[in-house]
Scaffold this motif. Structure first.
Motif, short mmCIF file in Angstrom:
data_model
loop_
_atom_site.label_atom_id
_atom_site.label_comp_id
_atom_site.label_asym_id
_atom_site.label_seq_id
_atom_site.Cartn_x
_atom_site.Cartn_y
_atom_site.Cartn_z
N PHE A 326 0.84 -1.20 0.00
CA PHE A 326 0.00 0.00 0.00
C PHE A 326 0.88 1.25 0.00
O PHE A 326 1.89 1.31 0.69
N GLY A 327 0.44 2.25 -0.76
CA GLY A 327 1.15 3.52 -0.82
C GLY A 327 0.32 4.65 -0.27
O GLY A 327 -0.68 4.46 0.43
N GLN A 328 0.74 5.88 -0.61
CA GLN A 328 0.08 7.06 -0.05
C GLN A 328 -1.37 7.17 -0.50
O GLN A 328 -2.21 7.73 0.21
N GLY A 329 -1.68 6.62 -1.67
CA GLY A 329 -3.07 6.63 -2.11
C GLY A 329 -3.98 5.89 -1.16
O GLY A 329 -5.13 6.29 -0.94
N ALA A 330 -3.47 4.79 -0.59
CA ALA A 330 -4.26 4.05 0.39
C ALA A 330 -4.47 4.89 1.65
O ALA A 330 -5.56 4.90 2.23
N PHE A 331 -3.42 5.60 2.07
CA PHE A 331 -3.56 6.49 3.24
C PHE A 331 -4.57 7.60 2.94
O PHE A 331 -5.40 7.94 3.79
N ALA A 332 -4.54 8.14 1.73
CA ALA A 332 -5.48 9.19 1.36
C ALA A 332 -6.91 8.67 1.40
O ALA A 332 -7.83 9.35 1.89
#
Length: 463
Positions: A326-332
């Motif tokens: 998971f990357g920052q898109g998942a955090f967003a």
């Protein structure tokens, strides 16, 4: 004399026919089931497939290159051997670049100078800061508006000093905000200056992010030289311009209070503590810049909404682990979903995503590549206004949703090139949703394909 001229015409037509036939056979063989399966042959160790005709608005111009990093040049801490081969193809024997090149990644967490040093060491070529575009590099354009406003930054690595090096003067990290009011994040820990930095903090696992060395080398113009690892991890970071290196930006300077509410939240890299940062960002958004203020209280005083900026929308990225992470898109997604649950389905009023596939890094790359072309002394053809003098800007990436989609949306002369050494692993030779114009096995094959198309277009432009 006329007979000689007629003979020359027949010879030229024969050569043209032969070259076209060879080129057609080459492309057809590249698209054969054997090549599509990625199996090497003796004639074509790295077969590539031309997905669409590469029509260039400037076929006589030189090529330019944009390389993603994670999944293209490296996987985690491992440099891919094809990356070293690709760099050799693009540089002369004395180390000069043959063509304009940028390294454009959705990673970050260090300054561009530090990343250029790292790439130079790992790839064995000289990379300058002007060739590096990190996910947060386009945020420099926000400085004119935010230089004197309170800004909250989130992310791993040295993002606080990166923000300062860009020119943000009233900035604090989520770690500092949480440490100033620990009851806000009861499940997070904040080591004191005298405590040892946890191993999880010392070892940063993620795309293109690393902590500076203990001497602070490469920390950038925002300060940090000579700070210890404890200072960096705990958030006790010198506040330039305030006279004291131990001032708390919340308790002592009043940032994130009603006197100085947060104007903008910048998520510069994937956070190291998703719980802490999701909680505090939602507190700041619902409190209109003041985490302790209720939404009703913010509405009562007519407080303006906080702007929220993510440096990239990547849902996934690739490292040494066999499955994508998971990357920052998942955090967003998590932050926006939580905000919606807290507010009855609302979305923050001002949300912006930078990074690939969004246009900001591509426009920046075009300016940098054009400057490099002039510096290299390449012969650039005259072009109409708004047309770039490149036969193609070959954007090599592993993530269809970021690299391929971004290059396709950027328009001519961008050419999307998809490799299979990172996020994309099939099925098939190309992505069905975000289809690359060229699909190859690895970055060395990508360079071969780009140079082949460059020679072909240049030859056709001279007929």
């Amino acid at each position: 004399m006329a007979s000689r001229h007629h003979g020359r015409q027949i010879f030229c037509r024969a050569v043209t026919f032969l070259l076209e036939k060879l080129r057609t056979q080459h492309i057809l063989q590249a698209q054969s089931p054997v090549a599509a399966a990625g199996h090497a042959t003796q004639q074509h160790p790295r077969a590539y497939a031309s997905i669409h005709t590469l029509n260039s608005p400037c076929p006589s111009g030189p090529p330019a290159f944009s390389f993603d990093i994670d999944g293209v040049l490296v996987r985690g801490k491992v440099v891919l051997p094809e990356a070293l081969e690709a760099m050799q193809k693009l540089t002369t024997s004395d180390g000069r670049w043959r063509y304009p090149v940028v390294f454009m990644t959705n990673g970050g967490g260090v300054c561009e100078e530090r990343k250029a040093q790292e790439l130079s060491t790992r790839l064995g070529v000289r990379v300058t800061p002007e060739q590096v575009i990190l996910s947060h590099t386009p945020m420099r354009d926000l400085v004119a508006e935010l230089a004197q406003r309170p800004v909250l930054v989130s992310g791993r690595g040295d993002v606080l000093n990166v923000a300062r090096s860009y020119g943000l003067q009233r900035v604090l990290h989520t770690r500092q905000l949480g440490r100033a009011m620990p009851a806000a994040t009861p499940f997070s820990t904040y080591p004191t200056d005298s405590e040892e930095v946890p191993a999880a903090t010392r070892t940063v696992a993620g795309p293109a992010v690393e902590l500076p060395d203990p001497a602070g080398a490469g920390a950038g113009a925002g300060g940090g030289e000579g700070r210890s690892a404890v200072d960096r991890a705990s958030g006790s970071i010198p506040l330039s311009g305030f006279g004291s290196e131990r001032l708390c930006p919340v308790r002592d300077l009043g940032l994130a209070t009603e006197a100085h509410p947060i104007d903008t939240v910048l998520v510069m890299t994937d956070p190291d503590d998703w719980y802490r940062d999701a909680q505090l960002i939602c507190d700041v958004l619902t409190g209109a810049g003041v985490p302790t203020r209720s939404a009703a209280g913010a509405a009562a005083v007519g407080a303006p909404h906080v702007k929220l900026v993510f440096s990239n929308p990547d849902l996934l990225w690739a490292n040494e682990f066999p499955k994508n992470r998971f990357g920052q898109g998942a955090f967003a997604h998590m932050v926006l979903s939580l905000f919606g649950r807290l507010t009855g389905g609302c979305r923050p009023s001002h949300v912006t995503f930078y990074g690939k596939p969004n246009p900001q890094p591509y426009r920046l790359a075009e300016r940098l590549l054009l400057t490099q072309a002039w510096q290299l002394g390449l012969p650039l053809p005259e072009v109409p206004p708004g047309v770039l003098p490149f036969s193609g800007i070959y954007a090599v990436g592993d993530n269809p949703a970021a690299d391929v989609r971004g290059a396709n949306q950027a328009g001519n002369p961008w050419v999307s090139v998809l490799v299979r050494t990172g996020v994309f692993q099939g099925p098939g030779t190309n992505c069905d949703v975000d289809t690359a114009r060229v699909a190859v096995d690895d970055v060395a094959a990508a360079v071969d394909a780009a140079l082949h198309h460059t020679r072909s277009m240049h030859w056709h432009s001279m007929r």
